[in-house]
Design an enzyme around this catalytic site. Sequence first.
Site, short mmCIF file in Angstrom:
data_model
loop_
_atom_site.label_atom_id
_atom_site.label_comp_id
_atom_site.label_asym_id
_atom_site.label_seq_id
_atom_site.Cartn_x
_atom_site.Cartn_y
_atom_site.Cartn_z
N PHE A 1 0.74 -1.15 -0.03
CA PHE A 1 0.00 -0.08 0.11
C PHE A 1 0.85 1.16 0.22
O PHE A 1 1.34 1.58 0.97
CB PHE A 1 -0.89 0.08 1.15
CG PHE A 1 -2.20 -1.00 1.08
CD1 PHE A 1 -2.20 -1.77 0.34
CD2 PHE A 1 -2.96 -0.93 2.00
CE1 PHE A 1 -3.50 -2.72 0.12
CE2 PHE A 1 -4.32 -1.65 1.94
CZ PHE A 1 -4.35 -2.60 1.07
N ASP A 2 1.00 1.82 -1.04
CA ASP A 2 1.98 2.82 -1.54
C ASP A 2 1.47 4.16 -0.70
O ASP A 2 0.29 4.61 -0.85
CB ASP A 2 2.23 3.11 -2.83
CG ASP A 2 2.96 4.25 -3.06
OD1 ASP A 2 4.32 4.21 -2.80
OD2 ASP A 2 2.69 5.27 -3.72
#
Length: 584
Positions: A239-240
Amino acid sequence: MEAPLTMLKNKLVQQLNIIYKEVELNISCEELSEQLVKLMRLDEACSTPVAYKSHWSQQDVVMITYGDSLLKPNEKPLVTLKHFMDNYLGDTVNSVHILPFFPYSSDDGFSVIDYSSVNESLGGWDEIQAIAKDRRLMSDLVINHCSSRSAWFDNFIKGEGIGHDFFYTASPEDDLSAVVRPRTSDLLRKTETGKGTQHVWCTFSHDQVDFDFRNPEVLKSFVDIIRLYLDRGVKIFRFDAVAFLWKKLNSSSINLPETHEVIRLLRTLLEHAEADAVIITETNIPNTQNLTYFGNANEAHAIYNFSLPPLLINSLVTGNCLYLKRWLMSMPPSQNGTTYFNFIASHDGIGLRPAEGLLNDYELTTLVETMQSFGGKVSWRSTALGQQKAYEINIALFDALQGTTKGADSFGLERFICAHAVMFALEGIPGVYIHSLLGTQNDYEKVANTQQNRSINRHRWDYQELEENLADKSDHHAIVLASLKELLDIRIKQPAFHPNATQFTLHLGLQLFGFWRQSLDRKQSIFCINNITDHDMELSIQELNLIMTDNWIELISGEPLDMQQELIVLSPYQTVWITNIHYK
């Protein structure tokens, strides 16, 4: 007793009520829950996740790479990448994180134009799935923002169609002084739309327009994307920049409670769809904030150990492990079902925010100046008071460790190997950047071409040239790859290196950095000791808790330990792994 699907829907409703408690929705949370279940096809097949179950072992090693880090004429880069992994890594590295492999407009992939397709210059879904068939595939979910050239943002500009209400806007008149950001550009992007002038929130750049998760249609779109990635073989979701997901006026707009609850909800959906799927949160923030993303083993399965790179590099260039040791002693053991994702180099630079409160200003300044003397660049951010502070150091790790604060020396290779020996032995899953595996150096030409500091560590190898270098056993690229593979081949066989195996910090002074690992069944112990200086160091065997009835062996050399000797002499940057059981 409630049916599993009913229990799942009830849980989702509770989570949605928390997320949207301050948002006026035109849909009930019960109806939204039903829609999310259908998007993930959980109404067709629904797994029952086991709480606190770890989905990893000591055999898990992740290589981090761009899809086009290796280039061969007339061959799709993803095919070349698979060839490299099959021929040079074999079973040593069982997982791969391919950085954003989607069509993009900037930031080397992190400004996604289309989440549903593979960048044609790399290959296609067939090539991605061929890699996923042989190794655990980790993919980015660029969830905070997308490209300003995406169809969604085009519809925002037109004021109609899917995406017309997907983006967060604010007014230049709003008080945005509390907003925390990693960039110095203007937060708001003035955009002319079919509905008039709008000011779009851009945490990172004006080509990276931030989503508005107050709109449940945005959440639904990302659930649909997650389902697609699962179908294409993705097992690990990164999850950037997720810490910035939820925005709120008159707040810092980072690490907000709604952000944490969105992650929990996505985990709920994901683990019911694929029991062994894993979420890793990428939150480049101070250490205490980063740790909150574990939740109560109900949020991220793993978090990036962002404090490790600056602290370990600081130790190796100063010859003093005080700050690294203090940090390691303060780190909580991860609960079952959670773990740390350890890395010391990546496509980004050496983040300095995670060192805040751990390194003092003098140490940080010295680290920055030392890295600059080795050819590194510095990226800056603005504080709430308008001050410029170093945000990250951009440098290839091989060059970062070419010397100490005294300057470059002849121990660069040994120092580089030592850094990885530390990382491979620590509690958690190791992530190794492809350019660390290959000992790649600073790419100044790419920096000049892109005018981006981060390009210094994003080299693209001509594959034929790389193969020639790796065939020459005296070449430093070949030496690095062979040395790191040798360490990893040892690591993946030792139960005491399980990501959740016990870890205690050893007190061996400030020039020997050591810790003890013990397998989950308590049968195997490994004492990991590293000389972090440029001179010989003596290790007193009596300082270690070596049970006299066991036969101890040093894993890296394979030599048995003579229990009659009082001292072991460690060469500059030498690592020893001393164990009572040698698993081969």
